[in-house]
Design a protein around this motif. Structure first.
Motif, short mmCIF file in Angstrom:
data_model
loop_
_atom_site.label_atom_id
_atom_site.label_comp_id
_atom_site.label_asym_id
_atom_site.label_seq_id
_atom_site.Cartn_x
_atom_site.Cartn_y
_atom_site.Cartn_z
N LEU A 149 0.72 -1.27 0.11
CA LEU A 149 0.09 -0.05 0.35
C LEU A 149 0.65 1.19 -0.23
CD1 LEU A 149 -2.72 1.27 0.80
CD2 LEU A 149 -2.65 0.97 2.71
N ASP A 150 0.51 2.04 -1.42
CA ASP A 150 1.35 3.34 -1.01
C ASP A 150 0.49 4.39 -0.13
OD1 ASP A 150 2.86 5.72 -2.21
OD2 ASP A 150 3.05 4.72 -4.38
N MET A 151 1.23 4.99 0.63
CA MET A 151 0.86 5.71 0.94
C MET A 151 1.06 6.76 1.24
SD MET A 151 -2.20 4.95 2.10
CE MET A 151 -2.88 6.15 3.28
N GLU A 152 1.13 8.12 -0.03
CA GLU A 152 1.82 9.43 0.34
C GLU A 152 1.22 10.84 -0.16
OE1 GLU A 152 3.90 9.79 -3.72
OE2 GLU A 152 4.25 7.60 -3.31
N TYR A 153 2.09 12.36 -0.20
CA TYR A 153 1.15 13.55 -0.20
C TYR A 153 -0.21 13.04 -1.46
CZ TYR A 153 5.02 14.85 1.79
OH TYR A 153 6.43 14.62 3.62
N ASN A 154 -1.13 13.59 -1.38
CA ASN A 154 -1.69 14.20 -2.26
C ASN A 154 -1.53 14.55 -3.24
OD1 ASN A 154 -4.36 14.62 -3.45
ND2 ASN A 154 -5.61 15.83 -1.20
N PRO A 155 -1.46 13.86 -4.55
CA PRO A 155 -1.45 14.71 -5.97
C PRO A 155 -1.91 16.47 -6.03
CG PRO A 155 -1.13 12.12 -6.03
CD PRO A 155 -2.29 12.87 -4.37
N TYR A 156 -3.09 15.71 -5.28
CA TYR A 156 -3.86 16.62 -5.94
C TYR A 156 -4.98 17.91 -4.68
CZ TYR A 156 -5.21 13.22 -9.29
OH TYR A 156 -5.07 12.05 -10.19
N GLY A 157 -4.50 18.50 -3.59
CA GLY A 157 -4.59 18.99 -2.75
C GLY A 157 -3.58 18.92 -1.62
N ASP A 158 -4.76 19.26 -0.42
CA ASP A 158 -4.11 18.52 1.06
C ASP A 158 -3.81 17.61 1.33
OD1 ASP A 158 -4.84 20.10 3.86
OD2 ASP A 158 -5.51 17.45 3.98
N THR A 159 -2.50 17.60 2.17
CA THR A 159 -1.27 16.99 2.24
C THR A 159 -2.17 15.63 2.99
OG1 THR A 159 0.35 18.73 2.31
CG2 THR A 159 0.49 16.56 3.92
N SER A 164 -8.54 13.74 9.12
CA SER A 164 -7.77 14.12 10.62
C SER A 164 -6.73 12.70 10.36
CB SER A 164 -8.53 13.67 11.77
OG SER A 164 -9.70 12.56 11.72
N GLN A 165 -5.97 12.12 11.61
CA GLN A 165 -5.20 11.16 11.47
C GLN A 165 -5.87 10.34 12.23
OE1 GLN A 165 -1.99 12.55 14.60
NE2 GLN A 165 -0.47 12.87 13.38
N ALA A 166 -6.95 10.24 12.63
CA ALA A 166 -7.98 9.13 12.86
C ALA A 166 -8.75 9.06 12.51
CB ALA A 166 -9.22 9.65 14.43
N ALA A 167 -9.43 9.16 11.29
CA ALA A 167 -10.02 9.60 9.98
C ALA A 167 -9.24 8.21 9.14
CB ALA A 167 -10.73 10.44 9.50
N MET A 168 -7.44 8.68 8.49
CA MET A 168 -6.97 8.44 8.28
C MET A 168 -6.35 6.78 8.02
SD MET A 168 -4.54 8.57 5.22
CE MET A 168 -5.13 10.73 4.76
N THR A 169 -5.90 6.71 9.93
CA THR A 169 -5.94 5.57 10.66
C THR A 169 -7.02 4.60 10.22
OG1 THR A 169 -4.54 6.59 12.60
CG2 THR A 169 -5.08 4.74 12.65
N SER A 194 8.12 11.19 7.83
CA SER A 194 6.98 13.30 7.19
C SER A 194 5.92 12.61 7.52
CB SER A 194 8.04 13.65 6.47
OG SER A 194 9.79 14.01 7.07
N TRP A 195 5.10 12.31 6.06
CA TRP A 195 3.91 12.40 5.87
C TRP A 195 3.52 11.39 6.98
CZ3 TRP A 195 0.33 8.44 5.15
CH2 TRP A 195 -0.71 9.13 4.49
N TRP A 196 3.77 10.42 7.44
CA TRP A 196 3.31 9.25 7.69
C TRP A 196 2.60 9.79 9.52
CZ3 TRP A 196 0.80 4.93 7.67
CH2 TRP A 196 0.64 3.71 8.41
N GLY A 227 5.64 4.34 14.98
CA GLY A 227 4.64 3.02 15.21
C GLY A 227 5.55 1.20 14.41
N PHE A 228 6.58 2.08 14.02
CA PHE A 228 7.06 1.16 13.20
C PHE A 228 8.72 1.22 13.95
CE2 PHE A 228 4.54 2.91 10.26
CZ PHE A 228 4.00 0.96 9.57
N ASP A 229 9.47 0.08 14.72
CA ASP A 229 10.87 -0.07 14.92
C ASP A 229 11.76 -0.36 13.82
OD1 ASP A 229 9.38 0.58 17.43
OD2 ASP A 229 9.12 -1.10 17.39
N PHE A 230 11.56 -0.98 12.65
CA PHE A 230 11.86 -2.03 11.82
C PHE A 230 11.88 -1.07 10.51
CE2 PHE A 230 13.26 -5.81 9.37
CZ PHE A 230 14.09 -5.73 9.60
N HIS A 231 12.78 -1.59 9.35
CA HIS A 231 11.95 -1.27 7.89
C HIS A 231 12.66 -2.29 7.07
CE1 HIS A 231 16.27 -0.49 6.89
NE2 HIS A 231 16.07 -0.86 5.93
#
Length: 262
Positions: A149-159, A164-169, A194-196, A227-231
Motif C-alpha cells: 500500500l503506497d501512502m503519500e502526499y495528495n497529488p491533488y490538494g491537501d497533504t 484527520s489522523q484518526a480517519a486516516m488510521t 514525514s508524511w506518515w 509505530g514502526f521499529d524496523f524497516h
C-alpha cells in the motif's frame, strides 16, 4: 446529520472517504511510488552516492512510466526483486502490469504488486478490493512479495487528503484488514516518515503486522515512522541504476525468500 452510508460504514468498522473530493483532473491517473514524496521532500542523494549495501539485496519498483522493462538487463545488473504498480484509487489499472509483473518473475526475481492510495476518493476496503481484483494478490510460491500500500502526499490538494489522523488510521486499517482477509498476508506499507507522522500518527502500531517499505532519498536512512521499529525495504533513490526507483531489502537473499514464502 450523518448520512445513512456513513452510519453503515461506522457500524461495519470501516472509515468512509470524505465526500468533498473534487473530480480528478482530466488525464490524471498514474502516480509512481514516491512521486509526491520526491516533490515535497526532495532528492537528497546524488547519483554518485549510495547507502551501505553489504548484507542487503538490491531491487527496484516500476510503473507504466517505465514501459516494457528489459528485465534481463536489470537482473544482469544485480536487481533481485521488484514491486510493480497495479492500481490507483478505484479508477486506474497499469496497462504495463502484465509485462512488468510476469517479466520480472520470468527472469528469476521475487516480485510483488503495489497500490497508490487516494484515501479521499473511496474507502480503504473498496480500494483494497479493487487492488486485489486487479493484480494485488499473493501466492505461496516463494516468489511473491506481500501486496503493498503506497501512502503519500495528495497529488491533488491537501497533504492529508482532508482527513484527520484518526480517519486516516481507520482508512489504512480497513485497507490492511481487507487485503489480509482476501490474501492471508498483511500488506507492506510504503510511506515517508514525514508524511506518515503528520497524517497517520501512532495510535495504531501498524509495524506489528505490516512490513515497512520506507522512502528516504539519502545515503543514510534516518528516523522511521511512528509505530514502526524496523524497516523491510528502503527506497533510497528515485531513479538510478535500474529502471524506476532504487530499493534495498534489509537483509540477505534467504531472508527475502522467507518473506515471500510466508
Amino acid at each position: 446529520m450523518r448520512t445513512l452510508i456513513s452510519i453503515v460504514a461506522i457500524v461495519a468498522g470501516m472509515t468512509p472517504a470524505p465526500a468533498s473530493a473534487a473530480p480528478l483532473p482530466e488525464g490524471s491517473a498514474d502516480h509512481t511510488a514516491g512521486s509526491q514524496i520526491l516533490k515535497h521532500e526532495g532528492a537528497g542523494t546524488s547519483r554518485a552516492e549510495s547507502p551501505p549495501v553489504e548484507g542487503k539485496v538490491p531491487g527496484m519498483d516500476v510503473s507504466s512510466h517505465q514501459g516494457d522493462v528489459d528485465w534481463k538487463s536489470s537482473w544482469d545488473k544485480g536487481a533481485r526483486f521488484s514491486y510493480v504498480k497495479a492500481t490507483e484509487g478505484v479508477h486506474y489499472l497499469n496497462p504495463k502490469f502484465t509485462q512488468q509483473y510476469d517479466g520480472s518473475f520470468g527472469v528469476g526475481m521475487i516480485r510483488g504488486a503495489y497500490h497508490f492510495a487516494l484515501p479521499d476518493r473511496a474507502g480503504g476496503a473498496a480500494q483494497a478490493n479493487f487492488f486485489v481484483d486487479n493484480g494485488g494478490g499473493w501466492s505461496a510460491d516463494g516468489r511473491t512479495l506481500p501486496p503493498a500500500l503506497d501512502m503519500e502526499y495528495n497529488p491533488y490538494g491537501d497533504t492529508c487528503y482532508g482527513m484527520s489522523q484518526a480517519a486516516m488510521t481507520g482508512w489504512v486499517k480497513a485497507f490492511s484488514d481487507t487485503v489480509f482477509a482476501r490474501t492471508k498476508r498483511y500488506p507492506a506499507i510504503y510511506t515517508s516518515t514525514s508524511w506518515w507522522n503528520k497524517c497517520v500518527g501512532g495510535s495504531v502500531r501498524f509495524g506489528d503486522n505490516n512490513p515497512l517499505w520506507i522512502a528516504h532519498y539519502s545515503s543514510k536512512l534516518g528516523a522511521l515512522p511512528v509505530g514502526f521499529d524496523f524497516h523491510t525495504i528502503w527506497q533510497w533513490q528515485a531513479a538510478g541504476y535500474f529502471p524506476g526507483d532504487q530499493n534495498l531489502f534489509n537483509g540477505r537473499m534467504e531472508q527475502l525468500q522467507r518473506i515471500a514464502a510466508s
